[in-house]
Structure formats: C-alpha cells, structure tokens
Design an enzyme around this catalytic site. Sequence first.
Site, mmCIF file in Angstrom:
data_model
loop_
_atom_site.group_PDB
_atom_site.id
_atom_site.type_symbol
_atom_site.label_atom_id
_atom_site.label_comp_id
_atom_site.label_asym_id
_atom_site.label_seq_id
_atom_site.Cartn_x
_atom_site.Cartn_y
_atom_site.Cartn_z
ATOM 1 C CB CYS A 116 -51.427 46.232 26.073
ATOM 2 S SG CYS A 116 -50.103 46.784 24.734
ATOM 3 C CG HIS A 165 -52.724 44.198 19.053
ATOM 4 N ND1 HIS A 165 -52.090 44.432 19.789
ATOM 5 C CD2 HIS A 165 -53.403 43.988 18.195
ATOM 6 C CE1 HIS A 165 -51.279 44.204 19.214
ATOM 7 N NE2 HIS A 165 -51.530 43.335 17.718
#
Length: 210
Positions: free
Chosen positions: A122, A80
């Site tokens: 991301c 992430h």
Amino acid sequence: MSHQRVGKCIIINKNFDEKTGMVVRNGTDRDAGELFKCFKSLGFDVCIYKDQTCQKMECLLREASEKNHSSCFVCILLSHGEEGIIYGTDGAMPIKSITSLFRGEMCKSLVGKPKLFFIQACQGSEFNDGIQTDSGPPNDTLETDANPRHKIPVKADFLFAYSTSDVAALPGYYSWRNPGRGSWFVQALCYVLNEFVKQLEIMQILTCVN
C-alpha cells in the site's frame, strides 16, 4: 538484455508475525514463489529474503549495490506500506533510502543499465547534479581540453512499478491481495512477463499489467 545471465533479482518478502502488530500478509509466499520462477526463467540470478528488519533490508541492498553488475538489477518488495514508506518487520523506512543506493554516484557498475523496482505494498523536486559516464551520443557530448565527457542524470535508467495507482498523482491508495492466489499486481506481472517478454518491451508489458 540479451546476456545469457541477465542480472540480479532480489525479492524481499515479509509475512509479519502477529506479535509485530501488523496484519499477516496471507498469499505473499505465493507471490514470492511465482516471482522467483518468473525471473529465474528470464535468466536472472534470483534470491528471496524473508521477514527482514529495516536494517537488514538496507544492509543487503547496500551490499548488492556494491557488486559489479554486468547488465540489469531488479528489486521486488513485498510488504505493508504507506505513502513513500515500506515496512520491515521492526518498523518503517522510506522507499527512497533503498532506491537511492542504486543511483549513479552510488552504484557505478549500473550506470546506463536498467534498475527495476517492483513494489507490492500500500502507498498512501531535488536538484540533480548528474553523474559522469565514459561515453555518450555524439550530439550530446561536452567538449573539453581532455577526453570528451557525457553526463546522464543520477536517477537515469530507473523504473518504478507500484501495485497501487500512480503514487505521485494519487497518493494513499490500497494495494489488493488475495489470501489464496496472491496479489493482483504480482499475478498480472508474472502472467504478462511469461506470455509476452519476447515480444514486448518493458513499458508495453507494464501497460498490459495495468
């Protein structure tokens, strides 16, 4: 890149237990497996490290930066992230704190050699003093009373490939991953490398990936 053993490839793969509060990254193990096979077939010495804390991630990459590299270094981060940030299992850390370990003044054996970072996450001007090298193009040499000297930027020979839109121009974009097949970026990267690595150079390859 014509060495029999091209270099070192480190894959850091985080799946995140539910107790961390982070969403489980379904499909990331598929990504790691495909990347392992792909870079192994290209002649890299590949290691996968799973579910690393920020401290462990920095320690293992610091250790890698202190090795004597013959040709090339690849680091692949599957996690992430946010703008300029990558997550370990225990929190967040700046991507810059990882990549800076391989700058010219920190990792002398990789001066003038490729340092490739592929970041599947991301993603939501500093003064450059340069780093001394042993030789360089004749028309770019500074003459002194001692040996000829040549400088290149400390950030020379870095390549950053993100799974998101251009993070410098368009920060804050999501990165997409299929729970069964893995992430779009890694699928495309492995496919294009497997198909065209003998015919195209890296920027052409990444254009095909895009």
